[in-house]
Design an enzyme around this catalytic site. Sequence first.
Site, PDB file in Angstrom:
ATOM      1  N   SER A 278       0.810  -1.222   0.000  1.00  0.00           N
ATOM      2  CA  SER A 278       0.000   0.000   0.000  1.00  0.00           C
ATOM      3  C   SER A 278       0.841   1.269   0.000  1.00  0.00           C
ATOM      4  O   SER A 278       0.289   2.361  -0.141  1.00  0.00           O
ATOM      5  CB  SER A 278      -0.927   0.015   1.224  1.00  0.00           C
ATOM      6  OG  SER A 278      -1.865  -1.031   1.152  1.00  0.00           O
TER       7      SER A 278
ATOM      8  N   HIS B  89      -1.109   5.709   8.322  1.00  0.00           N
ATOM      9  CA  HIS B  89      -0.869   4.469   7.612  1.00  0.00           C
ATOM     10  C   HIS B  89      -0.428   4.772   6.178  1.00  0.00           C
ATOM     11  O   HIS B  89      -0.498   5.917   5.718  1.00  0.00           O
ATOM     12  CB  HIS B  89      -2.122   3.591   7.623  1.00  0.00           C
ATOM     13  CG  HIS B  89      -1.851   2.135   7.636  1.00  0.00           C
ATOM     14  ND1 HIS B  89      -2.450   1.253   6.767  1.00  0.00           N
ATOM     15  CD2 HIS B  89      -1.030   1.390   8.415  1.00  0.00           C
ATOM     16  CE1 HIS B  89      -2.024   0.025   7.020  1.00  0.00           C
ATOM     17  NE2 HIS B  89      -1.159   0.080   8.009  1.00  0.00           N
TER      18      HIS B  89
ATOM     19  N   SER C 254      -1.498   4.310   3.040  1.00  0.00           N
ATOM     20  CA  SER C 254      -2.343   4.940   2.016  1.00  0.00           C
ATOM     21  C   SER C 254      -2.564   6.423   2.279  1.00  0.00           C
ATOM     22  O   SER C 254      -2.259   7.256   1.414  1.00  0.00           O
ATOM     23  CB  SER C 254      -3.685   4.200   1.910  1.00  0.00           C
ATOM     24  OG  SER C 254      -3.489   2.845   1.594  1.00  0.00           O
TER      25      SER C 254
ATOM     26  N   GLU D 216     -10.433   6.348   2.217  1.00  0.00           N
ATOM     27  CA  GLU D 216      -9.946   4.970   2.182  1.00  0.00           C
ATOM     28  C   GLU D 216     -10.779   4.050   3.068  1.00  0.00           C
ATOM     29  O   GLU D 216     -10.954   4.315   4.259  1.00  0.00           O
ATOM     30  CB  GLU D 216      -8.486   4.890   2.634  1.00  0.00           C
ATOM     31  CG  GLU D 216      -7.951   3.456   2.559  1.00  0.00           C
ATOM     32  CD  GLU D 216      -6.665   3.242   3.330  1.00  0.00           C
ATOM     33  OE1 GLU D 216      -5.937   2.286   2.982  1.00  0.00           O
ATOM     34  OE2 GLU D 216      -6.385   4.004   4.281  1.00  0.00           O
TER      35      GLU D 216
ATOM     36  N   ASP E 180      -8.455  -4.627   3.473  1.00  0.00           N
ATOM     37  CA  ASP E 180      -7.133  -5.237   3.364  1.00  0.00           C
ATOM     38  C   ASP E 180      -6.808  -6.090   4.587  1.00  0.00           C
ATOM     39  O   ASP E 180      -6.311  -7.210   4.474  1.00  0.00           O
ATOM     40  CB  ASP E 180      -6.098  -4.124   3.198  1.00  0.00           C
ATOM     41  CG  ASP E 180      -4.666  -4.631   3.183  1.00  0.00           C
ATOM     42  OD1 ASP E 180      -4.284  -5.275   2.197  1.00  0.00           O
ATOM     43  OD2 ASP E 180      -3.934  -4.365   4.153  1.00  0.00           O
TER      44      ASP E 180
ATOM     45  N   HIS F 188      -4.268  -2.616  -4.608  1.00  0.00           N
ATOM     46  CA  HIS F 188      -3.727  -3.926  -4.984  1.00  0.00           C
ATOM     47  C   HIS F 188      -4.807  -4.957  -4.726  1.00  0.00           C
ATOM     48  O   HIS F 188      -5.840  -4.677  -4.113  1.00  0.00           O
ATOM     49  CB  HIS F 188      -2.465  -4.256  -4.176  1.00  0.00           C
ATOM     50  CG  HIS F 188      -2.679  -4.133  -2.692  1.00  0.00           C
ATOM     51  ND1 HIS F 188      -3.428  -5.040  -1.963  1.00  0.00           N
ATOM     52  CD2 HIS F 188      -2.274  -3.190  -1.804  1.00  0.00           C
ATOM     53  CE1 HIS F 188      -3.463  -4.668  -0.702  1.00  0.00           C
ATOM     54  NE2 HIS F 188      -2.775  -3.546  -0.578  1.00  0.00           N
TER      55      HIS F 188
ATOM     56  N   HIS G 165      -0.649 -10.006  -0.532  1.00  0.00           N
ATOM     57  CA  HIS G 165      -1.345  -9.317  -1.611  1.00  0.00           C
ATOM     58  C   HIS G 165      -1.262 -10.154  -2.881  1.00  0.00           C
ATOM     59  O   HIS G 165      -0.452 -11.075  -2.983  1.00  0.00           O
ATOM     60  CB  HIS G 165      -0.723  -7.950  -1.874  1.00  0.00           C
ATOM     61  CG  HIS G 165      -0.829  -7.018  -0.717  1.00  0.00           C
ATOM     62  ND1 HIS G 165      -0.093  -5.856  -0.617  1.00  0.00           N
ATOM     63  CD2 HIS G 165      -1.591  -7.057   0.405  1.00  0.00           C
ATOM     64  CE1 HIS G 165      -0.392  -5.226   0.500  1.00  0.00           C
ATOM     65  NE2 HIS G 165      -1.301  -5.939   1.144  1.00  0.00           N
TER      66      HIS G 165
END
Length: 544
Positions: free
Chosen positions: A143, A206, A208, A364, A369, A411, A492
Amino acid sequence: MMRLQIVPILFWLSALVSGRVLDTRETERRMHPLFSAGSAAGSRLKRAMPMIVFDPLKAEEQYAEYWQGLAHQTLDQQLESKLRLNTQLAKNVMLFLGDGMSIPTLTAGRVYLGGEEKQFSFEQFPYVGLSKTYCANMQVADSACTATAYLGGVKANYGTVGVSAAVQVKDCLAQAQPAHHVASIAAWAQQQGMATGLITTTSVTHASPAGIYAHTANRNWENDAEVIADNGDPSLCPDIAAQLVNSPVGQKLNVILGGGRQNFLPKTVRDVSGAPGRRLDGRNLIEEWQRQHTNSAHYVQTRRELLGLSNHTSRVLGLFAPYHMPYHLDADAEEHPTLEEMVQVAMGILERQSAGRGYFLFVEGGRIDHGHHDTLALRAIDETAEFDKSVRWARTHSSTDDTLIVVTSDHSHTMSLAGYSSRKNDIFGINNGQLAADDLPYATLSYANGPGYNSNYLREGGAVKRKNLRAINMKNKDFMFPSTVPLESETHGGDDVAVFASGPYAQLFTGVFEQHFIPHAMGYASCLTERNMCLDGGMARRPR
């Protein structure tokens, strides 16, 4: 001519002698089993489950006219949306990111919404493309490098955020060089006088959201203790939380909503939940943020405080958890706002503070995830449904004439849907079409790797055997779905992710393209880059 045929004939004869040639019709039956509701169970495969019953959602589904009519309706919609291109200025731009929201996640999510025929709101957007997600140095992305791509327009190295591929992971000296810094579309928007904001269900530090404002050689440097642990110098390479409060982009953000209080507080201070801070420098970055801004800027920690903000609020810093916000299925409705509610508040503030110049908002759904990493498919897909609610609200409360909304993922993951289940079969249950070779049922959803291996296999007499899923409550939100390869955390995936677009110049987001193209296309539509529609089309943004 005869010589060309000798090799395949000899190969066939050799295989026949060795017993390796099967009846091609039998091979087809194995690969593509037929599940006929009208035939006797004995005619099916030995390991077939009880007979599938086709129970159409609508009686008319049995008739060709139903499907033909549906196709004509879709054709009309496509013609209407594609024949009239919107080439107006995108005054407002919103980028919604479902972290780890793979295409199989969307497919499974539709069934979770009520059936295979359902759609998420953004799947009804008129334009769809595919984004290639690899990092500059990795086939399968994280990410961090992807945030640099879809926010900054540059491919970067795995684990780094807001810097070019000249910076390797943990290279503090390289991070400190301004020439390696990559500006985000939020920075571009601020240069044009637009209001800006970020929202996440993870920590606001984080990977992102950090792509909005930070430049770091390590996505894990969320506080100074993490920098020091890697032998870095926080004075040379400031941590991500410090950059959010003190960087030029971070200081100008009108909206910051998510989790992550511990990264802003010293170890000697506990937050409202009793959790201690993580910082070693003794700084209270929340208080620093409050001192930087006027009385119309507010710090909030609960859902009630967020929803109670006055219409005169110019900026808001909302931190609703020590680190990540809880999953929607675990959230306290009194304490934790939903993603949709955070979007509602943010759009109101940004609209007022933009003074007609427009705004950029990054949203987000970050815990999709995390659910996948723990092979908690139910949580991941429920988070996707919550993410969709925020997109739906944003689209229905903005104009397609002047507001571009792009929905995508950074992703994919390794979850897949497999087997031959009937329509309406429980997406979180077992495949109801056949048994596996060990005469046990298997899950419709499974992962290529991850911790679900250990929870779905057992050892008996030195042999590894699968557990009988009939004896397990697969609807438990903490059930780890099966995985093929044992790993502490599921990885991922490297496959492409979908990009959905609606509004001005949404037509740019079609085809298959590199992930770093995304902010350039948004910037073109909103006149934020050197190449933009204002130059090509003769329009201009309002003066500051």
